[in-house]
Design a protein around this motif. Structure first.
Motif, short mmCIF file in Angstrom:
data_model
loop_
_atom_site.label_atom_id
_atom_site.label_comp_id
_atom_site.label_asym_id
_atom_site.label_seq_id
_atom_site.Cartn_x
_atom_site.Cartn_y
_atom_site.Cartn_z
N THR A 20 0.82 -1.21 0.00
CA THR A 20 0.00 0.00 0.00
C THR A 20 0.85 1.26 0.00
O THR A 20 0.56 2.22 -0.72
N ARG A 21 1.90 1.27 0.79
CA ARG A 21 2.76 2.46 0.89
C ARG A 21 3.39 2.80 -0.47
O ARG A 21 3.43 3.96 -0.88
N GLU A 22 3.86 1.77 -1.19
CA GLU A 22 4.46 1.99 -2.51
C GLU A 22 3.41 2.49 -3.50
O GLU A 22 3.68 3.38 -4.30
N ALA A 23 2.20 1.92 -3.43
CA ALA A 23 1.13 2.36 -4.32
C ALA A 23 0.73 3.81 -4.02
O ALA A 23 0.52 4.61 -4.93
N ALA A 24 0.64 4.15 -2.74
CA ALA A 24 0.29 5.52 -2.34
C ALA A 24 1.34 6.52 -2.80
O ALA A 24 1.00 7.62 -3.26
N ARG A 25 2.61 6.13 -2.71
CA ARG A 25 3.69 7.00 -3.18
C ARG A 25 3.53 7.27 -4.68
O ARG A 25 3.65 8.40 -5.15
N PHE A 26 3.21 6.21 -5.45
CA PHE A 26 3.03 6.35 -6.89
C PHE A 26 1.85 7.27 -7.21
O PHE A 26 1.94 8.11 -8.09
N ALA A 27 0.74 7.12 -6.51
CA ALA A 27 -0.49 7.88 -6.80
C ALA A 27 -0.47 9.30 -6.26
O ALA A 27 -1.26 10.14 -6.70
N ARG A 28 0.40 9.58 -5.31
CA ARG A 28 0.40 10.87 -4.60
C ARG A 28 0.48 12.09 -5.52
O ARG A 28 -0.13 13.11 -5.25
N SER A 29 1.20 11.98 -6.63
CA SER A 29 1.38 13.14 -7.51
C SER A 29 0.21 13.33 -8.48
O SER A 29 0.21 14.27 -9.28
N GLU A 30 -0.77 12.46 -8.41
CA GLU A 30 -1.92 12.53 -9.33
C GLU A 30 -3.09 13.24 -8.67
O GLU A 30 -3.06 13.55 -7.48
N LYS A 31 -4.14 13.48 -9.44
CA LYS A 31 -5.37 14.06 -8.90
C LYS A 31 -6.42 12.96 -8.84
O LYS A 31 -6.34 12.10 -7.99
#
Length: 134
Positions: A20-31
């Protein structure tokens, strides 16, 4: 579409790894949009489950109950019972698609994105994150 491939060390025994942490890092820069998570392996899957309260071990126990590591499998290369690992993705798919709202994955309170790897023959797995904007 933006995409990224990561490596996840799973070791030499069946495991559930919270990514989850890695996925959240990836999605963080998106809207807003959709996060697609894919495991490009024939013997691993993805589950959205609670972790840390025993559910990880319960899932591995359920896999052993449903798909025991016996020598009954037609697919016989690899370690004993490896054929069951090739059947796993029929029950635990190698993908998940989740909504992202304002850069946050819209998971429930106790939900985590988990790589499920019953195959100890491959100690490192790849996971691909892809984002499609809304």
């Amino acid at each position: 579409m933006r995409t990224e491939l990561i490596n996840v060390r799973t070791g030499g025994s069946p495991v559930v790894v919270d990514i989850t942490r890695e996925a959240a890092r990836f999605a963080r820069s998106e809207k807003d949009g959709l996060l697609h998570v894919f495991v490009p392996h024939a013997t691993a899957g993805l589950a959205i489950i609670e972790t840390g309260a025993g559910s990880d071990d319960d899932l591995l126990t359920a896999i052993d109950d449903l798909l025991p590591t016996e020598d009954k499998w037609q697919h016989r290369h690899g370690s004993r019972g490896h054929g069951r690992d090739h059947v796993l993705p029929a029950w635990i798919p190698p993908y998940a698609t989740l909504p992202v709202i304002g850069g946050e994955i819209a998971l429930g309170t106790w939900q985590s994105i988990c790589l499920v790897d019953p195959n100890g023959d491959n100690p490192v797995r790849q996971v691909r994150f892809s984002f499609i904007a809304g």
